[in-house]
Write an enzyme that holds these catalytic residues in place. Sequence first.
Site, PDB file in Angstrom:
ATOM      1  N   ASP A  67       0.845  -1.204   0.000  1.00  0.00           N
ATOM      2  CA  ASP A  67       0.000   0.000   0.000  1.00  0.00           C
ATOM      3  C   ASP A  67       0.871   1.241   0.000  1.00  0.00           C
ATOM      4  OD1 ASP A  67      -1.950   1.900   0.236  1.00  0.00           O
ATOM      5  OD2 ASP A  67      -2.515   1.382   2.303  1.00  0.00           O
ATOM      6  N   LYS A  98       1.576   7.978   0.527  1.00  0.00           N
ATOM      7  CA  LYS A  98       1.942   7.994   1.944  1.00  0.00           C
ATOM      8  C   LYS A  98       3.293   8.666   2.142  1.00  0.00           C
ATOM      9  CE  LYS A  98      -0.351   3.661   3.367  1.00  0.00           C
ATOM     10  NZ  LYS A  98      -1.300   4.259   4.316  1.00  0.00           N
ATOM     11  N   GLU A 110      -7.961   2.331   0.288  1.00  0.00           N
ATOM     12  CA  GLU A 110      -8.117   1.329  -0.769  1.00  0.00           C
ATOM     13  C   GLU A 110      -8.631  -0.012  -0.252  1.00  0.00           C
ATOM     14  OE1 GLU A 110      -5.414   1.755   0.870  1.00  0.00           O
ATOM     15  OE2 GLU A 110      -4.899  -0.320   1.335  1.00  0.00           O
ATOM     16  N   ARG A 160     -10.943  -0.804   1.940  1.00  0.00           N
ATOM     17  CA  ARG A 160     -12.410  -0.924   2.000  1.00  0.00           C
ATOM     18  C   ARG A 160     -12.993  -1.080   0.600  1.00  0.00           C
ATOM     19  NH1 ARG A 160     -12.872   4.754   4.987  1.00  0.00           N
ATOM     20  NH2 ARG A 160     -10.819   4.037   5.647  1.00  0.00           N
TER      21      ARG A 160
HETATM   22  N1  BES Z   1      -3.304   0.163   5.269  1.00  0.00           N
HETATM   23  C1  BES Z   1      -3.716   1.418   5.777  1.00  0.00           C
HETATM   24  C2  BES Z   1      -4.048   1.397   7.263  1.00  0.00           C
HETATM   25  C3  BES Z   1      -2.886   1.150   8.192  1.00  0.00           C
HETATM   26  C4  BES Z   1      -2.146   2.202   8.685  1.00  0.00           C
HETATM   27  C5  BES Z   1      -2.586  -0.132   8.597  1.00  0.00           C
HETATM   28  C6  BES Z   1      -1.105   1.964   9.556  1.00  0.00           C
HETATM   29  C7  BES Z   1      -1.533  -0.375   9.479  1.00  0.00           C
HETATM   30  C8  BES Z   1      -0.791   0.667   9.964  1.00  0.00           C
HETATM   31  C9  BES Z   1      -4.984   1.885   5.037  1.00  0.00           C
HETATM   32  O1  BES Z   1      -5.079   1.484   3.714  1.00  0.00           O
HETATM   33  C10 BES Z   1      -4.958   3.372   5.023  1.00  0.00           C
HETATM   34  O2  BES Z   1      -4.108   3.934   4.414  1.00  0.00           O
HETATM   35  N2  BES Z   1      -5.908   3.972   5.725  1.00  0.00           N
HETATM   36  C11 BES Z   1      -6.012   5.383   5.807  1.00  0.00           C
HETATM   37  C12 BES Z   1      -7.458   5.771   5.600  1.00  0.00           C
HETATM   38  C13 BES Z   1      -7.666   7.229   5.396  1.00  0.00           C
HETATM   39  C14 BES Z   1      -7.117   7.670   4.058  1.00  0.00           C
HETATM   40  C15 BES Z   1      -9.135   7.503   5.462  1.00  0.00           C
HETATM   41  C16 BES Z   1      -5.533   5.806   7.192  1.00  0.00           C
HETATM   42  O3  BES Z   1      -5.761   5.086   8.163  1.00  0.00           O
HETATM   43  O4  BES Z   1      -4.891   6.849   7.291  1.00  0.00           O
HETATM   44 ZN    ZN Z   2      -4.113  -0.217   3.188  1.00  0.00          ZN
HETATM   45 MN    MN Z   3      -4.137   2.779   2.348  1.00  0.00          MN
END
Ligand code: BES
Ligand code: ZN
Ligand code: MN
Length: 501
Positions: A273, A280, A352, A354
Amino acid sequence: MNIQISDASAHSVTTRGLFVGLYENEKPSECGLGRLDATLGNRIEAAISAGDFSARFNRVLELYGGHQDGPRHIVVVGLGERERSTTESVRRAFGTLGKRARGASCNDVTVLPPLTGFDETAQRNNTIAALEGTALAMYRYVRRTHNVDRFPILESLNVVAGEDINDDVFHQAVEYASATINGVNFARDLVCMPAADLYPETYAQIALGMGNETISVEVLDHEKLVELKMRAILAVGQGSTHPPCVIHLSYEPKSVNDKTKTFALVGKGVTFDSGGLDIKTAAGMRDMKADMGGSATVMGVFRALNQVRPNCRVHGFVAAVENMTDGNAYHPGDIITAFNGRTIEIDNTDAEGRLALADVLAYAVKSVEPDAIVDLATLTGACVIALGHWCTGVMSNNDELVELLQAASDASGERIWRLPLWSDYKQQIKSEIADMKNTGGRPAGTITAGKFLEAFVDKTPWAHMDIAGTATEGQFSYTPHKELGTGVAVRLLLDALLRWE
Ligand code: BES
Ligand code: ZN
Ligand code: MN
């Protein structure tokens, strides 16, 4: 991992290490260690009476056997007060021993579970816990290219009863522990695999190798996903050179009738991701090879099913996809139509998981009509903030299913905590130009993600497990501290499936 039941008594085992437990304020003989201590010249008892060792929880006493035919290295762990002993406290105490052996690169160990003075149920649970604690703590991720001499791995573990225990009960407990250990450590291996090695095609290859007499495997490749109109997972995968796929594993119990229930497990399998165009930060991206942890748990459960054999049908789905940036990547502002016809406005390409789950949940509900469905996902950073690494967040549309998961949680020691899904939260994911958008802002970020998923399961009893905090960075004595993956919820789900039948 192969667990060998040895006929030897504790004092005559010949492995390098012997792991035993002792309860606080008790004599070695009260804990089934009388004969062993006698062979050691009563040094355990001497250490206690001299005040040099107390069997307080997690305290450790190491002794060298000094006999030619007997264990060389005896490690005693304090189990605390007997009245307060639980399956989990035994697991943690033996995890402490496993971590020490791992640090000492010892891979030749016998375990003596705490059985003396317990009823049959507790004997069974303590046997499982002592073996799991030891073997899970000694886990290493070793690529074939590693120098195996430098990183010895535990290939077999020995166990002795050292006490009267029903033979069948003991054998079944050992068999169950070997299944859970292999399942959990397999999930960990997958999480630890670099994204350069594990991507949707290679993931499918690994899954195809898991078929056996009770398990069949089907892979829905890119072409099939296009045909099925799974446009949400396809959108996520658009920016990657590795096209997404959906892996479908099915377990069929030995005997079925019209009462046989069907259970579905769905795992987020984002093999990397990057965040997509909503990219990120470097720190935020560093460990995102682990973003397939939810699906690794599903794979771990399937690894164990052929040994555990619950009397229900189990379907496992892996939503395998890589979220990358590219000229072809999906954009913020795009509107896509998911498998069930719902339209989604892309607010953020980093939400992504969800999207991939939306399609696969809807497909699972439609294709196998499960009595209940559970999804697992490293879904939100907000869940890590809310619950830390100690506990998995659960959201559900069904109280009975949560009760079942809670019972399995209590039995396995894998903690869960329920968060609400009140309809008010839906306002946060309302879109002006589509049925919904894929993010709900910072407040209650875990819940709004759960609320989003809820729209794809219809009325099917469903639970969502956000394992963002628990799939990596294990904090327990028996979870890896150096490697990434924990294999969280494999043991919980296996226990739940046995309760379900
Ligand atoms: N895979 C991440 C969530 C995550 C973050 C898992 C840190 C493990 C450690 C997920 O896809 C993500 O990026 N979520 C975002 C959602 C936001 C854009 C609404 C998040 O949590 O910041
Ligand atoms: Zn993710
Ligand atoms: Mn993500």
